[in-house]
Design a protein around this motif. Structure first.
Motif, mmCIF file in Angstrom:
data_model
loop_
_atom_site.group_PDB
_atom_site.id
_atom_site.type_symbol
_atom_site.label_atom_id
_atom_site.label_comp_id
_atom_site.label_asym_id
_atom_site.label_seq_id
_atom_site.Cartn_x
_atom_site.Cartn_y
_atom_site.Cartn_z
ATOM 1 N N TRP A 1 -8.777 3.030 -0.432
ATOM 2 C CA TRP A 1 -7.855 2.120 -1.110
ATOM 3 C C TRP A 1 -7.313 1.076 -0.136
ATOM 4 O O TRP A 1 -7.215 -0.109 -0.448
ATOM 5 C CB TRP A 1 -6.702 2.927 -1.706
ATOM 6 C CG TRP A 1 -6.311 2.461 -3.074
ATOM 7 C CD1 TRP A 1 -6.509 3.104 -4.254
ATOM 8 C CD2 TRP A 1 -5.641 1.241 -3.376
ATOM 9 N NE1 TRP A 1 -6.007 2.352 -5.290
ATOM 10 C CE2 TRP A 1 -5.467 1.195 -4.775
ATOM 11 C CE3 TRP A 1 -5.173 0.169 -2.619
ATOM 12 C CZ2 TRP A 1 -4.847 0.132 -5.434
ATOM 13 C CZ3 TRP A 1 -4.561 -0.896 -3.275
ATOM 14 C CH2 TRP A 1 -4.407 -0.901 -4.669
ATOM 15 N N SER B 1 -5.839 -12.529 1.161
ATOM 16 C CA SER B 1 -6.851 -11.527 1.478
ATOM 17 C C SER B 1 -7.305 -11.653 2.926
ATOM 18 O O SER B 1 -7.175 -12.706 3.544
ATOM 19 C CB SER B 1 -8.061 -11.693 0.564
ATOM 20 O OG SER B 1 -8.720 -12.910 0.852
ATOM 21 N N PHE C 1 -7.644 -2.964 -0.361
ATOM 22 C CA PHE C 1 -6.430 -3.775 -0.477
ATOM 23 C C PHE C 1 -6.375 -4.852 0.591
ATOM 24 O O PHE C 1 -5.972 -5.989 0.339
ATOM 25 C CB PHE C 1 -5.200 -2.879 -0.392
ATOM 26 C CG PHE C 1 -3.959 -3.554 -0.892
ATOM 27 C CD1 PHE C 1 -3.597 -3.482 -2.219
ATOM 28 C CD2 PHE C 1 -3.158 -4.277 -0.027
ATOM 29 C CE1 PHE C 1 -2.469 -4.126 -2.688
ATOM 30 C CE2 PHE C 1 -2.023 -4.920 -0.483
ATOM 31 C CZ PHE C 1 -1.671 -4.841 -1.822
ATOM 32 N N ILE D 1 -5.552 -6.314 -6.546
ATOM 33 C CA ILE D 1 -4.829 -5.074 -6.835
ATOM 34 C C ILE D 1 -3.547 -5.376 -7.601
ATOM 35 O O ILE D 1 -3.212 -4.702 -8.577
ATOM 36 C CB ILE D 1 -4.502 -4.316 -5.538
ATOM 37 C CG1 ILE D 1 -5.773 -4.035 -4.742
ATOM 38 C CG2 ILE D 1 -3.754 -3.032 -5.844
ATOM 39 C CD1 ILE D 1 -6.783 -3.182 -5.454
ATOM 40 N N ALA E 1 2.487 -1.584 -7.399
ATOM 41 C CA ALA E 1 2.250 -2.856 -6.717
ATOM 42 C C ALA E 1 3.126 -3.943 -7.311
ATOM 43 O O ALA E 1 3.694 -4.777 -6.594
ATOM 44 C CB ALA E 1 0.782 -3.236 -6.819
ATOM 45 N N PRO F 1 -5.891 -8.109 -1.739
ATOM 46 C CA PRO F 1 -4.629 -7.584 -2.273
ATOM 47 C C PRO F 1 -4.243 -8.197 -3.610
ATOM 48 O O PRO F 1 -3.666 -7.527 -4.466
ATOM 49 C CB PRO F 1 -3.617 -7.933 -1.184
ATOM 50 C CG PRO F 1 -4.230 -9.066 -0.443
ATOM 51 C CD PRO F 1 -5.700 -8.837 -0.478
ATOM 52 N N LEU G 1 0.812 -1.208 0.000
ATOM 53 C CA LEU G 1 0.000 0.000 0.000
ATOM 54 C C LEU G 1 0.842 1.253 0.000
ATOM 55 O O LEU G 1 0.462 2.271 -0.528
ATOM 56 C CB LEU G 1 -0.883 0.020 1.261
ATOM 57 C CG LEU G 1 -1.888 -1.110 1.354
ATOM 58 C CD1 LEU G 1 -2.574 -1.057 2.686
ATOM 59 C CD2 LEU G 1 -2.888 -0.982 0.245
#
Length: 488
Positions: free
Chosen positions: A76, A108, A80, A87, A95, A84, A16
Motif C-alpha cells: 500500500w 505523486s 501511495f 488513493i 484518506a 497519492p 498513509l
C-alpha cells in the motif's frame, strides 16, 4: 525536500498512517527488507525528501510515521508514494478525513525507483509507534479546540495590481514554479529587492526582475534542499549601504561545509548549516553584485526545519541612535524538539529558538567576526555560557520581524500543532517554547500535538505571551509575517 513538490509530496505519507491496506497489485515486495544497506539508503532518501514534514516522534506538518508499517502494508505504501491523488480520489474514508485535516494533496513520486521505495519502507519499518510518549504527567484535561470561533472578515477592501512575474526556478516544472519569500528595499536608492529561496536575489528595474546575486555561483556549497525554508533564507541591506556597500544574507550549506560556531554534542546528527555572510559591493548603485565577502558565523542544525529565515535592521533607527546598524536575526529551533532534544532550546546558553541582536561590523564576539552590543539584555550576565547575542528567546520559528510606527518590535512565530502567534518583543524576555504553545501548556517530552490549560502557578515561569494568536482550526496553518496597519 529536493523539490517543493516533494516537500508536499511526502506529506502524503502522512495520509498513509491512517489508511488501511487494499488489494492493489504488488508494486514492491510486501516482505519488508531488513538489509542494513537498504535501510541506510532509505534513511538518506527519507532525510532528503520527507524529514521536513515528518518525524517518528510527534506530529507536525504531517503526522509522525512511527509504527506506519504496523498499520499499512508495504504494498500500500508503495502505491501511495507513486500516486497519492488516486488513493484520495478513490473515496477512502480515512484518506479523505486526513486530507480535510491537513488540506494538502501530495504530488505523486512516480519517478522513484522500486529500490528507492523499498529503502524508504525499510527505514520506516525501523521506527515503531512511540506509545511511550503518552504523558505520565497530570497536566489536566487536553484542550481540543484551543480558540473557539473564527477570524471574522473585515469591511476593508484591498486593491491588488500585478506588478511583475518572476522567472521559474523549478526543476522539470514541478510546483511551485518559484519560491518567492521576501521583498525589501535598498536604502541607497530605494530600489526593491526580492529573494527566491532557491538561490537568486532579484533587483527590480522598471518593475522587471534582474538577477542581482546568484548564491549558487557565489557559494558553491550552497544548497536549497531539503526543507520548507532551506536555501537563500533572507537578506538585509545595512542602513548605511549607500556609503559602506554592506549587505547581509542567510543561506544553507551541507553539513561539514565549515566549522560550526554554534554546535551541539557529536552524538546528535547535523543535517545542514545556516551561514550568515557579509557582502561588500564595489558599487552600491550597480544592477549586479560584485565585491568581497566574509562569513560572520554558521549554525549547525539537527533537521532541515526552522532555520535562519529572517534577518533585518530596524528601519526606524536613526544615525547615532543605539539601534542604528544593529542586525536582528530570527533563529528557529532547528526541529530539535520534534526530534526529542528540547534541552537544546529555551535557554540563554543556546542559539536555537532565539532572536539575536548583533553589531555586524563589530568584533567582540567569541569568534571575533561580529560585535555584541553593549546594551543587549544579557551582556552583563555573569554566567560564562550565556550567549550575549540573545535579545529574546523561547521561539519555535521566529519567521518574520517587523516594527510598528511607534517603534515596537513584532515577531511572527510559526507554531506546532495548534497556535500561530504575533509577539511583542521585549529585551531579555522568554516567549515560552517548548513548554508553551501560545497561551497553552505543552508536554515537552510527550506528545507535542496536545495542549493543556496553563498551570495554576504559571506566573512563576515569567513567560511573555503573544499579543495576537489564532488556532489552526480557523483555517490557516502558518503565519508568514505581517505589518501594523496605520490607516484609518
Amino acid at each position: 525536500m529536493k523539490k517543493e513538490s516533494i516537500i508536499i509530496s511526502i506529506a502524503a505519507l502522512l495520509l498513509l498512517y491512517f489508511i488501511a491496506c487494499n488489494s492493489s497489485p504488488s508494486l514492491v515486495n510486501d516482505a519488508i527488507s531488513s538489509d542494513s544497506v537498504t535501510i541506510a539508503k532509505g534513511k538518506t532518501t527519507f532525510n532528503q525528501y520527507c524529514s521536513s514534514c515528518h518525524n517518528f516522534r510527534t506530529g507536525g506538518i504531517g503526522p509522525q510515521l512511527g509504527g506506519l508499517t504496523e498499520s499499512v502494508s508495504a504494498n500500500w505504501i508503495g502505491h501511495f508514494i507513486r500516486n497519492p491523488q488516486k488513493i484520495i480520489e478513490s473515496g477512502d474514508e480515512r484518506a479523505r478525513k486526513l486530507f480535510e485535516r491537513y488540506k494538502v494533496a501530495m504530488p505523486s513520486f512516480a519517478s522513484f525507483t522500486d529500490d528507492e521505495i523499498d529503502g524508504i519502507i525499510a527505514f520506516l519499518n525501523t521506527h515503531k509507534n512511540p506509545s511511550h510518549l503518552l504523558s505520565k504527567r497530570n497536566l489536566g484535561k487536553e484542550i481540543t479546540n484551543a480558540l473557539p470561533g473564527s477570524i471574522q472578515p473585515s469591511n476593508l477592501v484591498v486593491g491588488l495590481e500585478l506588478v511583475t512575474q518572476f522567472p521559474s526556478s523549478s526543476i522539470n516544472g514541478q510546483m511551485p514554479l518559484a519560491r518567492i519569500t521576501k521583498l525589501d528595499f535598498q536604502p541607497a536608492t530605494g530600489d526593491l529587492f526580492v529573494v527566491d529561496l532557491r538561490g537568486k536575489l532579484y533587483k527590480m528595474k522598471n518593475n522587471k526582475p534582474t538577477v542581482y546575486m546568484d548564491m549558487a555561483k557565489l557559494r558553491p556549497k550552497f544548497i536549497n534542499e531539503a526543507g520548507l525554508g532551506t536555501g537563500f533564507g533572507s537578506f538585509a541591506f545595512h542602513p548605511a549601504f549607500k556609503n559602506n556597500g554592506l549587505l547581509y544574507t542567510a543561506h544553507t550549506e551541507a553539513p561539514g561545509s565549515g566549522k560550526g560556531d554554534f554546535d551541539y554534542p557529536d552524538s546528535i546528527n547535523v543535517t545542514l548549516q545556516w551561514v550568515l555572510t557579509e557582502w561588500k559591493t564595489d558599487d552600491p548603485t550597480a544592477d549586479t553584485f560584485s565585491g568581497a565577502s566574509r562569513e560572520l558565523f554558521r549554525v549547525n542544525m539537527v533537521t532541515v526545519m526552522h532555520g535562519i529565515q529572517e534577518i533585518a535592521f530596524n528601519p526606524l533607527a536613526k544615525p547615532g541612535g543605539k539601534d542604528y546598524g544593529m542586525l536582528y536575526l530570527g533563529i528557529g529551533d532547528g526541529g530539535v524538539v520534534d526530534e526529542g532534544y528540547p534541552f537544546l532550546v529555551h535557554s540563554v546558553e543556546k542559539i536555537w529558538g532565539t532572536v539575536l541582536r548583533i553589531n555586524p561590523t563589530g568584533n567582540n564576539s567569541s569568534n571575533g567576526r561580529y560585535g555584541i552590543p553593549s546594551d543587549n539584555p544579557f551582556v552583563n550576565d555573569q554566567n560564562p555560557k550565556t550567549l550575549k547575542e540573545i535579545y529574546a528567546y523561547g521561539f519555535k520559528n521566529p519567521h518574520r520581524i517587523t516594527w510598528t510606527k511607534s517603534g515596537q518590535m513584532l515577531v511572527c512565530n510559526i507554531g506546532q500543532e495548534h497556535i500561530e502567534s504575533v509577539n511583542l518583543i521585549l529585551p531579555g524576555h522568554d516567549y515560552g517554547w517548548p513548554i508553551r504553545e501560545g497561551t497553552f501548556l505543552i508536554d515537552t517530552y510527550g506528545d507535542l500535538s496536545k495542549i493543556y490549560p496553563l498551570p495554576a502557578n504559571d506566573s512563576i515561569y515569567k513567560i511573555t505571551y503573544p499579543v495576537v494568536q489564532y488556532d489552526h482550526t480557523w483555517g490557516w496553518t502558518a503565519i508568514s509575517g505581517g505589518y501594523e496597519y496605520s490607516g484609518k
